[in-house]
Design a protein around this motif. Structure first.
Motif, PDB file in Angstrom:
ATOM      1  N   LEU A 122      -6.225   3.493  -7.980  1.00 30.75           N
ATOM      2  CA  LEU A 122      -6.029   4.562  -8.956  1.00 30.75           C
ATOM      3  C   LEU A 122      -5.463   5.837  -8.347  1.00 30.75           C
ATOM      4  O   LEU A 122      -4.783   6.592  -9.031  1.00 30.75           O
ATOM      5  N   TRP A 123      -5.726   6.092  -7.081  1.00 28.27           N
ATOM      6  CA  TRP A 123      -5.337   7.347  -6.463  1.00 28.27           C
ATOM      7  C   TRP A 123      -4.235   7.127  -5.423  1.00 28.27           C
ATOM      8  O   TRP A 123      -4.261   6.164  -4.677  1.00 28.27           O
ATOM      9  N   THR A 124      -3.266   8.069  -5.416  1.00 24.15           N
ATOM     10  CA  THR A 124      -2.169   8.003  -4.444  1.00 24.15           C
ATOM     11  C   THR A 124      -1.982   9.364  -3.786  1.00 24.15           C
ATOM     12  O   THR A 124      -2.327  10.411  -4.352  1.00 24.15           O
ATOM     13  N   LEU A 125      -1.401   9.342  -2.613  1.00 23.04           N
ATOM     14  CA  LEU A 125      -1.029  10.553  -1.882  1.00 23.04           C
ATOM     15  C   LEU A 125       0.482  10.533  -1.707  1.00 23.04           C
ATOM     16  O   LEU A 125       1.045   9.541  -1.247  1.00 23.04           O
ATOM     17  N   ILE A 183       3.175  18.306  -1.042  1.00 22.50           N
ATOM     18  CA  ILE A 183       2.243  17.200  -0.904  1.00 22.50           C
ATOM     19  C   ILE A 183       1.361  17.201  -2.138  1.00 22.50           C
ATOM     20  O   ILE A 183       0.902  18.255  -2.584  1.00 22.50           O
ATOM     21  N   SER A 184       1.176  16.026  -2.740  1.00 18.61           N
ATOM     22  CA  SER A 184       0.459  15.976  -4.008  1.00 18.61           C
ATOM     23  C   SER A 184      -0.427  14.739  -4.094  1.00 18.61           C
ATOM     24  O   SER A 184      -0.219  13.740  -3.400  1.00 18.61           O
ATOM     25  N   ILE A 185      -1.398  14.839  -4.959  1.00 15.66           N
ATOM     26  CA  ILE A 185      -2.328  13.753  -5.256  1.00 15.66           C
ATOM     27  C   ILE A 185      -2.042  13.238  -6.658  1.00 15.66           C
ATOM     28  O   ILE A 185      -1.864  14.020  -7.596  1.00 15.66           O
ATOM     29  N   ARG A 190       0.813  -1.214   0.000  1.00 17.82           N
ATOM     30  CA  ARG A 190       0.000   0.000   0.000  1.00 17.82           C
ATOM     31  C   ARG A 190       0.851   1.271   0.000  1.00 17.82           C
ATOM     32  O   ARG A 190       0.336   2.349  -0.288  1.00 17.82           O
ATOM     33  N   SER A 191       2.115   1.187   0.306  1.00 17.69           N
ATOM     34  CA  SER A 191       2.960   2.379   0.406  1.00 17.69           C
ATOM     35  C   SER A 191       4.337   2.104  -0.175  1.00 17.69           C
ATOM     36  O   SER A 191       4.744   0.952  -0.356  1.00 17.69           O
TER      37      SER A 191
END
Length: 321
Positions: free
Chosen positions: A245-248, A314-316, A183-184
């Motif tokens: 599909l989405w990450t931080l 910090i980005s998406i 997950r990371s």
């Protein structure tokens, strides 16, 4: 009995298909199904601070001399030293160094990246991003030297400048290590960066201060500084899968920019009266002399800039495939 079994099987398949469709639509997935291979678009915000060093080498040539001008019936001082002190010149090389005042601001960034997982748990990636910020910074330098008749004339150099970040872009790669639950990921990055500044300038003032105070001559010069700097960016970060599909992403960077220099030149002069003396050596009686202090500065020098940048963002990210 067979009909009941078939009905249960069909119901189970329907539930599975519905769950799969829902999972695809929302981007959710089991931890084992998270893939780090693909193309990702990302955007975010953060902060950027400009720092580094600035130095100046001033080679201004200063000159001072005492001269006399015949003036009838003005004498009062009762002594003579007209023309006893000819031109006294000096060409000091004053080198001074200071820090660029770390001006900070808000940055916005967008980018695209492509990642590949050649070995399970190890990710290789390439990226390109663009950023703008409100960061600005200032610097100041000063130096002085004594010269001239009796050494009572002071030559001063004062330099003030500013550098405002406009935009920059980076192209580079990253090496990541995926966690056991997939997950990371923690990663290191290395990139080529070009920083662009908004019309950076410096004002140089070479002034001469007389023996009784006051500025006799000042020469303000505006020097254009380099507006583009190339350098290397080093960074580290962490990325978390919010869905398939989405990450931080949270990231810190340090950019070491290549040093550049800018030269300047100019000139100024002044003539200042020091009073009157009776029967000067080049003044025949009954004339008196006005004692004049003549000064000049032929400015010449260079400014060396060695900036560096510290930023965090910090980005998406959204995975395209």
């Amino acid at each position: 009995m067979n009909r009941q079994i078939k009905r249960r099987l069909l119901n189970t398949v329907a539930v599975c298909v519905s769950a799969s469709a829902f999972g695809f639509a929302t981007g959710s997935a089991a931890a084992d199904d998270y893939s780090w291979t693909g193309i990702t678009l990302y955007g975010g915000v953060g902060g950027l601070v400009i720092g580094g060093d600035v130095s100046a080498t001033d080679k201004t040539r200063y000159s001072a001399e005492i001269d006399c001008k015949p003036v009838p019936n003005q004498g009062n001082l009762g002594f003579t030293f007209c023309n006893e002190f000819g031109p006294v010149s000096t060409s000091p090389i004053n080198s001074t160094t200071s820090d660029i005042d770390g001006g900070g601001g808000v940055l916005g960034t967008v980018g695209i990246g492509a990642d590949f997982e050649p070995i399970r748990g190890v990710v290789l990636g390439a990226f390109a991003d663009f950023e703008m910020s409100t960061s600005d910074s200032d610097f100041s330098l000063s130096s002085s030297t004594d010269f001239g008749p009796f050494g009572f004339v002071d030559a001063n150099t004062d330099i003030k400048g500013s550098m405002d970040h406009e935009y920059s872009f980076s192209v580079g790669g990253r090496l990541g290590f995926v966690s056991l639950d997939r997950r990371s990921m923690a990663y290191l990055l290395l990139a080529y960066t070009q920083m662009n500044f908004d019309d950076p300038t410096a004002t140089i003032v070479n002034s001469i201060t007389g023996p009784f105070g006051g500025t006799l001559a000042a020469d303000p010069i505006t020097a254009e500084l380099p507006d583009k700097f190339d350098g290397l960016t080093f960074g580290l970060g962490g990325e978390v899968k919010l869905t398939s599909l989405w990450t931080l992403r949270l990231e810190g960077r340090y950019t070491n920019l290549q040093s550049q220099s800018s030269s300047y030149s100019g000139g100024t002069s002044s003539t200042t009266s020091l009073g009157f003396t009776e029967f000067g050596s080049n003044c025949g009686a009954p004339q008196d002399c006005e004692v004049l202090l003549k000064t000049s500065a032929n400015s010449k020098g260079s400014i060396d800039l060695d900036p560096d940048i510290i930023s965090g963002r910090i980005s998406i990210g959204f995975k395209l495939n």
